[in-house]
Design a protein around this motif. Structure first.
Motif: not given
Length: 190
Positions: A31-32, A37-39, A90-91, A181-183
């Protein structure tokens, strides 16, 4: 836990195998590389294809009765959409991938496994049926002369997972939701 509220407690205890965790890390790196900006499900599937030829996940994909290299090429092209958004450290998982992970945990539990394997992740991707992977597979099947048009992409791939009649996904949950957004630890252990 990636929002697993609807799962019964007994399904929440199923962990990801080391291979499945490594696959999700590889999906994050993919993904990167795509500057996403996500998986998403497509990152996981393409990362499974990149596993060694001897890995059960790679062999499952290879056994699909289609021109697999052509399908993978189409999926890579389709997946390289440019979002133009900054890539966070952190995706987050897409809601659809979170749903697939829930389905994979359910498959693991149904087979009385304590861990989710890569093959179960692939089975859940096939079962989900609405991801970029499923879309490209359906388009590929429709164009393919090897299979009849009425054979659905899900049937081709699902026949390989051998879990008939099981509902993996909560019908009240819709996967097409905005990303939340996630941790920072959110993508390591769903």
């Amino acid at each position: 836990m990636c929002g697993m509220k609807w799962l019964p407690r007994r399904l929440r205890t199923v962990a990801l195998s080391g291979d499945a965790q490594a696959l999700l890390r590889a999906a994050a790196e993919r993904a990167r590389t795509y500057a996403h900006d996500y998986i998403g499900v497509e990152h996981v599937f393409l990362s499974a294809w990149a596993l060694p030829d001897t890995h059960a996940g790679h062999q499952l994909i290879r056994s699909m009765p289609i021109d697999v290299p052509s399908f993978i090429s189409e999926l890579e092209t389709f997946s390289r959409v440019v979002t133009g958004r900054p890539v966070p450290s952190a995706l987050p998982y897409t809601p659809r991938l979170a749903q697939v992970l829930k389905g994979a945990k359910r498959l693991a539990r149904l087979s009385e496994a304590r861990e989710v394997t890569v093959v179960q992740l692939l089975g859940a991707i096939a079962w989900e049926g609405n991801s970029a992977v499923s879309y490209v597979l359906r388009q590929h099947v429709i164009r393919s002369s090897k299979l009849k048009k009425e054979q659905g992409a899900g049937a081709v791939f699902l026949a390989l997972t051998c879990f008939p009649g099981v509902h993996l996904f909560d019908p009240n949950e819709t996967p097409n939701q905005p990303l939340k957004p996630t941790a920072p630890s959110g993508h390591g252990s769903p």
